[in-house]
Design a protein around this motif. Structure first.
Motif, mmCIF file in Angstrom:
data_model
loop_
_atom_site.group_PDB
_atom_site.id
_atom_site.type_symbol
_atom_site.label_atom_id
_atom_site.label_comp_id
_atom_site.label_asym_id
_atom_site.label_seq_id
_atom_site.Cartn_x
_atom_site.Cartn_y
_atom_site.Cartn_z
ATOM 1 N N ASN A 71 -0.753 3.337 4.193
ATOM 2 C CA ASN A 71 -0.406 3.775 5.548
ATOM 3 C C ASN A 71 1.004 3.339 5.926
ATOM 4 O O ASN A 71 1.748 4.095 6.579
ATOM 5 C CB ASN A 71 -1.416 3.217 6.556
ATOM 6 C CG ASN A 71 -2.779 3.863 6.426
ATOM 7 O OD1 ASN A 71 -2.887 5.037 6.033
ATOM 8 N ND2 ASN A 71 -3.832 3.126 6.747
ATOM 9 N N LEU A 72 1.391 2.133 5.522
ATOM 10 C CA LEU A 72 2.745 1.653 5.838
ATOM 11 C C LEU A 72 3.785 2.510 5.128
ATOM 12 O O LEU A 72 4.784 2.923 5.741
ATOM 13 C CB LEU A 72 2.887 0.195 5.427
ATOM 14 C CG LEU A 72 4.308 -0.376 5.536
ATOM 15 C CD1 LEU A 72 4.750 -0.454 6.991
ATOM 16 C CD2 LEU A 72 4.402 -1.744 4.874
ATOM 17 N N ILE A 73 3.577 2.760 3.845
ATOM 18 C CA ILE A 73 4.541 3.547 3.089
ATOM 19 C C ILE A 73 4.638 4.956 3.659
ATOM 20 O O ILE A 73 5.734 5.526 3.767
ATOM 21 C CB ILE A 73 4.143 3.578 1.602
ATOM 22 C CG1 ILE A 73 4.206 2.174 1.002
ATOM 23 C CG2 ILE A 73 5.051 4.515 0.812
ATOM 24 C CD1 ILE A 73 3.521 2.048 -0.339
ATOM 25 N N ALA A 77 8.024 6.542 5.204
ATOM 26 C CA ALA A 77 8.562 7.740 4.567
ATOM 27 C C ALA A 77 8.417 8.987 5.432
ATOM 28 O O ALA A 77 9.012 10.021 5.124
ATOM 29 C CB ALA A 77 7.868 7.978 3.222
ATOM 30 N N GLY A 78 7.623 8.899 6.500
ATOM 31 C CA GLY A 78 7.419 10.038 7.381
ATOM 32 C C GLY A 78 6.596 11.140 6.762
ATOM 33 O O GLY A 78 6.850 12.330 6.999
ATOM 34 N N VAL A 79 5.591 10.746 5.957
ATOM 35 C CA VAL A 79 4.730 11.722 5.318
ATOM 36 C C VAL A 79 3.273 11.346 5.582
ATOM 37 O O VAL A 79 2.977 10.250 6.083
ATOM 38 C CB VAL A 79 4.973 11.786 3.793
ATOM 39 C CG1 VAL A 79 6.413 12.200 3.498
ATOM 40 C CG2 VAL A 79 4.661 10.451 3.132
ATOM 41 N N ALA A 80 2.366 12.239 5.223
ATOM 42 C CA ALA A 80 0.943 11.949 5.371
ATOM 43 C C ALA A 80 0.507 10.951 4.302
ATOM 44 O O ALA A 80 1.038 10.947 3.182
ATOM 45 C CB ALA A 80 0.129 13.240 5.244
ATOM 46 N N VAL A 84 1.148 9.885 -0.498
ATOM 47 C CA VAL A 84 1.725 8.641 -1.007
ATOM 48 C C VAL A 84 1.076 8.300 -2.341
ATOM 49 O O VAL A 84 -0.162 8.273 -2.465
ATOM 50 C CB VAL A 84 1.519 7.488 -0.009
ATOM 51 C CG1 VAL A 84 1.947 6.159 -0.633
ATOM 52 C CG2 VAL A 84 2.298 7.754 1.260
ATOM 53 N N TYR A 85 1.912 8.024 -3.338
ATOM 54 C CA TYR A 85 1.405 7.561 -4.632
ATOM 55 C C TYR A 85 1.564 6.048 -4.675
ATOM 56 O O TYR A 85 2.682 5.519 -4.741
ATOM 57 C CB TYR A 85 2.173 8.210 -5.781
ATOM 58 C CG TYR A 85 1.718 7.738 -7.148
ATOM 59 C CD1 TYR A 85 0.517 8.189 -7.681
ATOM 60 C CD2 TYR A 85 2.483 6.840 -7.882
ATOM 61 C CE1 TYR A 85 0.086 7.768 -8.928
ATOM 62 C CE2 TYR A 85 2.061 6.407 -9.131
ATOM 63 C CZ TYR A 85 0.872 6.870 -9.647
ATOM 64 O OH TYR A 85 0.446 6.438 -10.882
ATOM 65 N N SER A 86 0.455 5.339 -4.627
ATOM 66 C CA SER A 86 0.494 3.872 -4.605
ATOM 67 C C SER A 86 -0.705 3.336 -5.373
ATOM 68 O O SER A 86 -1.839 3.796 -5.170
ATOM 69 C CB SER A 86 0.455 3.355 -3.159
ATOM 70 O OG SER A 86 0.405 1.953 -3.125
ATOM 71 N N LEU A 87 -0.452 2.378 -6.244
ATOM 72 C CA LEU A 87 -1.511 1.772 -7.046
ATOM 73 C C LEU A 87 -1.862 0.397 -6.484
ATOM 74 O O LEU A 87 -1.003 -0.291 -5.927
ATOM 75 C CB LEU A 87 -1.061 1.631 -8.500
ATOM 76 C CG LEU A 87 -0.583 2.915 -9.185
ATOM 77 C CD1 LEU A 87 -0.166 2.620 -10.610
ATOM 78 C CD2 LEU A 87 -1.663 3.974 -9.146
ATOM 79 N N PRO A 88 -3.103 -0.038 -6.629
ATOM 80 C CA PRO A 88 -3.479 -1.383 -6.186
ATOM 81 C C PRO A 88 -2.712 -2.452 -6.962
ATOM 82 O O PRO A 88 -2.265 -2.231 -8.092
ATOM 83 C CB PRO A 88 -4.980 -1.454 -6.485
ATOM 84 C CG PRO A 88 -5.417 -0.039 -6.616
ATOM 85 C CD PRO A 88 -4.259 0.715 -7.157
#
Length: 410
Positions: A71-73, A77-80, A84-88
């Motif tokens: 959610n922070l990223i 970045a101003g996107v949904a 967002v591509y983020s790994l744990p």
């Protein structure tokens, strides 16, 4: 004749704190240069996981709150969030705390600095492992190590294994020198990737307990102090970090498809994939346990004297991990550098040199021809080094006998 102090270089005569300040200044200039230069270091591969975790931590989000990080990223970045591509983050909290400052920089600059830090860790590791070598051979080893395929690949993608490599190298150096403080520092570095560094710590603690002397007791006490310090520091990142970390690892296994172990380069996973029922981490764990028991049995039958062979013990433990651990990716085989260098340092016979050269060259050939399908070459390389370790009759330690007691593998 001139005394040793009279012929020492001006640099050697400097006090240790001034040497440390000089090295620190040189590294600072290097890292500032790396941040400024437009080097083609890709920032959005493995490094981005560490960077995103650090960025979230700067905003008060736990390293193990993956949803909060996403959610922070997305907000920044101003996107949904779905885009967002983020790994744990599957590492201990002190890893994120130690690299937190990288999030103050743009990701491109941070990735270049991380590349520089990783490169320095490789060079320092090789320098420790080649302690006592002649200068030309030492410099050659440093140059070859950087282009060892697992090292080169890990440097380019921004992997996180290099503190563990330094920890293993420092552990060898510290045990040779019987330096209890450095043993504890090495143990701390090995915790950065617990699944590959943890077994080395356990084996070293057993060795220190079996010694039963002042050095063993002092080193054990220092390791415990470092462990307690890291445990306490972890609460800065997350007030319930032990439970959060465990939950994150369990979620990581499910979210990232770890259970299928499709990208694993470990021997148990490769063997599990050959079974008619198909692969999977669950089957690989059982195969890994059988491999571990077989290797331990061979070690006992070989009659190793642990009190006389601390270096061989560490090297053997690293190779056992690389052969029996079910969850290893190709970058984890960076640790092959430790046995590769130490075995090369003992002047092996011609056949030994051929086998050592094959460990260095074969990953280039096989992965160049087969891509990821050639990951099986890494366990083969580990098996070759284990064979050489069992066959050795000379000390792994080739440094000055006046400096410390030799570690033999007789």
């Amino acid at each position: 004749m001139k005394s040793a102090e009279a012929v020492a270089s001006p640099l050697q005569r400097l006090p240790w704190w001034l040497k440390a300040a000089l090295i620190g200044g040189i590294l600072l200039v290097l890292f500032i240069g790396l941040a400024a230069l437009p080097l083609p270091i890709p920032p959005y591969l493995d490094f981005q996981v560490l960077y995103q975790t650090d960025m979230a931590l700067l905003h008060g989000i736990s390293p193990y709150d993956h949803a909060g990080q996403v959610n922070l990223i997305a907000q920044l970045a101003g996107v949904a969030p779905e885009r967002v591509y983020s790994l744990p983050f599957p590492y201990p909290p002190w890893y994120a705390l130690g690299t937190l400052w990288l999030a103050w920089l743009p990701i491109e600059a941070a990735a270049r600095i991380w590349f520089g830090i990783s490169l320095v860790l490789v060079l320092a590791s090789v320098w420790l492992l080649t302690d006592g070598w002649a200068a030309p051979r030492r410099l050659l080893a440093v140059g070859l190590a950087v282009f060892f395929l697992p090292v080169l690949g890990s440097l380019l993608v921004g992997q996180y294994v290099f503190p563990v490599l330094l920890g293993a190298a420092l552990m060898v150096y510290a045990l040779r020198r019987q330096n209890a403080a450095l043993v504890a520092v090495a143990a701390g570095l090995l915790t950065f990737k617990p699944h590959i560094g943890g077994p080395v710590i356990i084996v070293v603690l057993v060795y220190l307990w079996l010694r039963g002397d002042a050095f063993g007791r002092r080193a054990t006490a220092y390791i415990v102090l470092v462990g307690l310090a890291l445990f306490i520091v972890g609460f800065i990142a997350d007030r319930t970090w032990p439970m959060s970390y465990l939950r994150s690892l369990l979620a990581y296994r499910q979210d990232m498809g770890v259970a299928t172990c499709g990208l694993c380069a470990s021997l148990p996973a490769i063997l599990a994939g050959l079974l008619p029922a198909g692969g999977g981490l669950g089957i690989a764990v059982w195969i890994g346990a059988l491999i571990l028991l077989a290797l331990l049995g061979l070690w006992v039958l070989r009659g190793r004297d642990l009190l006389r062979a601390p270096v061989a013990l560490v090297v053997g433990c690293i190779l056992v991990v690389l052969l029996a651990s079910p969850y290893l990716l190709n970058y984890d085989f960076v640790l092959l550098l430790v046995p590769l260098i130490l075995l090369a340092g003992g002047q092996p016979p011609r056949v030994g040199w051929i086998l050592l050269a094959s460990v260095y060259v074969l990953p280039f050939v096989i992965l160049g021809a087969l891509g990821r399908q050639g990951n099986f070459i890494f366990p083969i390389c580990a098996a070759i080094l284990m064979f050489l370790l069992f066959q050795r009759g000379r000390p792994l330690d080739v440094s000055s006998p006046a400096a410390y007691n030799h570690s033999t593998i007789e």
